[in-house]
Design a protein around this motif. Structure first.
Motif, PDB file in Angstrom:
ATOM      1  N   LYS A 114       0.846  -1.199   0.000  1.00 33.39           N
ATOM      2  CA  LYS A 114       0.000   0.000   0.000  1.00 33.39           C
ATOM      3  C   LYS A 114       0.886   1.255   0.000  1.00 33.39           C
ATOM      4  CE  LYS A 114      -4.151   1.550   2.412  1.00 33.39           C
ATOM      5  NZ  LYS A 114      -3.793   2.666   3.290  1.00 33.39           N
ATOM      6  N   GLU A 115       1.901   1.222   0.866  1.00 33.19           N
ATOM      7  CA  GLU A 115       2.826   2.376   0.936  1.00 33.19           C
ATOM      8  C   GLU A 115       3.528   2.599  -0.404  1.00 33.19           C
ATOM      9  OE1 GLU A 115       5.813   1.787   3.995  1.00 33.19           O
ATOM     10  OE2 GLU A 115       4.193   1.407   5.423  1.00 33.19           O
ATOM     11  N   ASP A 117       2.491   1.850  -3.446  1.00 39.98           N
ATOM     12  CA  ASP A 117       1.556   2.472  -4.399  1.00 39.98           C
ATOM     13  C   ASP A 117       1.305   3.941  -4.049  1.00 39.98           C
ATOM     14  OD1 ASP A 117       1.200   0.271  -6.087  1.00 39.98           O
ATOM     15  OD2 ASP A 117      -0.399  -0.564  -4.852  1.00 39.98           O
ATOM     16  N   GLU A 118       1.232   4.227  -2.739  1.00 42.48           N
ATOM     17  CA  GLU A 118       1.024   5.628  -2.318  1.00 42.48           C
ATOM     18  C   GLU A 118       2.244   6.476  -2.668  1.00 42.48           C
ATOM     19  OE1 GLU A 118      -2.102   4.590   1.286  1.00 42.48           O
ATOM     20  OE2 GLU A 118      -0.049   5.155   1.796  1.00 42.48           O
ATOM     21  N   SER A 122       2.334   9.713  -4.925  1.00 39.75           N
ATOM     22  CA  SER A 122       2.852  10.995  -4.404  1.00 39.75           C
ATOM     23  C   SER A 122       3.903  11.596  -5.343  1.00 39.75           C
ATOM     24  CB  SER A 122       3.424  10.826  -2.992  1.00 39.75           C
ATOM     25  OG  SER A 122       4.678  10.176  -3.074  1.00 39.75           O
ATOM     26  N   SER A 186      -0.905   0.529 -10.592  1.00 36.06           N
ATOM     27  CA  SER A 186       0.182   1.491 -10.814  1.00 36.06           C
ATOM     28  C   SER A 186       0.772   1.334 -12.214  1.00 36.06           C
ATOM     29  CB  SER A 186       1.270   1.323  -9.750  1.00 36.06           C
ATOM     30  OG  SER A 186       0.777   1.747  -8.502  1.00 36.06           O
TER      31      SER A 186
END
Ligand code: F6R
Length: 242
Positions: A114-115, A117-118, A122, A186
């Motif tokens: 999750k991080e 992809d975040e 960003s 992504s």
């Protein structure tokens, strides 16, 4: 999908490198999605040459890699972080802090995915995603299955992939059985995708990607839905196209 033909691996590599260098020249702050494996090695060599001889500058480029073997530390000779250092990053002026390869030692792959992809979001998403294709049609380590899977996550490598990648290890037993792989969300979110294929053992996968139905058993077939994909492939990899 735009198809650019090349007579062999070297020509494919030169054309692919021109494509990537063009992206970086047009947008020096590009976010490049990068791949490992045998296919992009020649492309990276050409990019290093463009950097050294023609001044192509990577100082503002950010990179995100597709995958990493689960359980391998970055220092392992067969880790994808090591591959990227040796085949590209150590020879160009990209800033180390701007390079991202999934952490193969993460203890919590779900939260980590999750991080990751975040983190990509960003950065503003991927401007150009470079892909290879597995002989089973996988992209990144999204293996054939019942569904296309969106998030970056821990995946089981299938038998075919373990066999294909055994050439990099002492024996098939040493090939990690799992990897952290970028998911379709992504990858498909990239503004442009450049997929490379070389040699006859990719011909069936290339045919199924281009001409087959969109089917999670051929993960690369989902690229038919993306509006800006270029395939650079040699004649052998294109030999089954109608
Ligand atoms: C590598 C990756 C894989 C490879 C594919 C083809 O980062 O994501 O999907 O692109 O397995 O590998 P090669 O190029 O070794 O045939």
């Amino acid at each position: 999908m735009i198809i650019i033909q090349a007579k062999d691996y070297d020509e494919m590599s030169r054309k692919a490198a021109l494509f990537i260098a063009g992206q970086v020249l047009l947008k020096p702050t590009s976010v490049l999605g990068l791949a490992t494996g045998s296919t992009p090695v020649g492309t990276y060599k050409e990019l290093i040459r463009f950097h050294k001889e023609d001044g192509v500058c990577f100082q503002q480029v950010r990179s995100v890699n597709l995958d990493e073997y689960y359980g391998l530390p970055a220092s392992h000779e067969q880790s994808y972080r090591h591959f990227m250092q040796v085949n590209l990053f150590d020879h160009i002026d990209i800033l180390p802090g701007n390079t991202h390869v999934p952490d193969g030692l993460t203890r919590d792959p779900q939260a980590y995915g999750k991080e990751y992809d975040e983190m990509i979001a960003s950065l503003g998403g991927i401007d150009l995603q470079l892909l290879g294709i597995g002989s089973n049609g996988h992209i990144a380590f999204n293996e054939p299955g019942r569904y296309f899977t969106a998030p970056t996550r821990l995946v089981d490598l299938n038998k075919n992939t373990i066999g294909d990648n055994a050439r990099f290890f002492e024996s098939e037993d040493e090939v990690p059985r799992q990897a952290i792989s970028m998911g379709m969300k992504s990858i498909l979110g990239a503004k442009r995708i450049l997929i490379l294929a070389s040699s006859a053992n990719k011909a069936e996968a290339v045919r199924d990607m281009l001409e087959g139905p969109i089917d999670p058993m051929v993960p690369a077939s989902i690229l038919q839905l993306h509006p800006n994909v270029t395939l650079v492939a040699d004649y052998a990899a294109l030999s089954l196209i109608s």
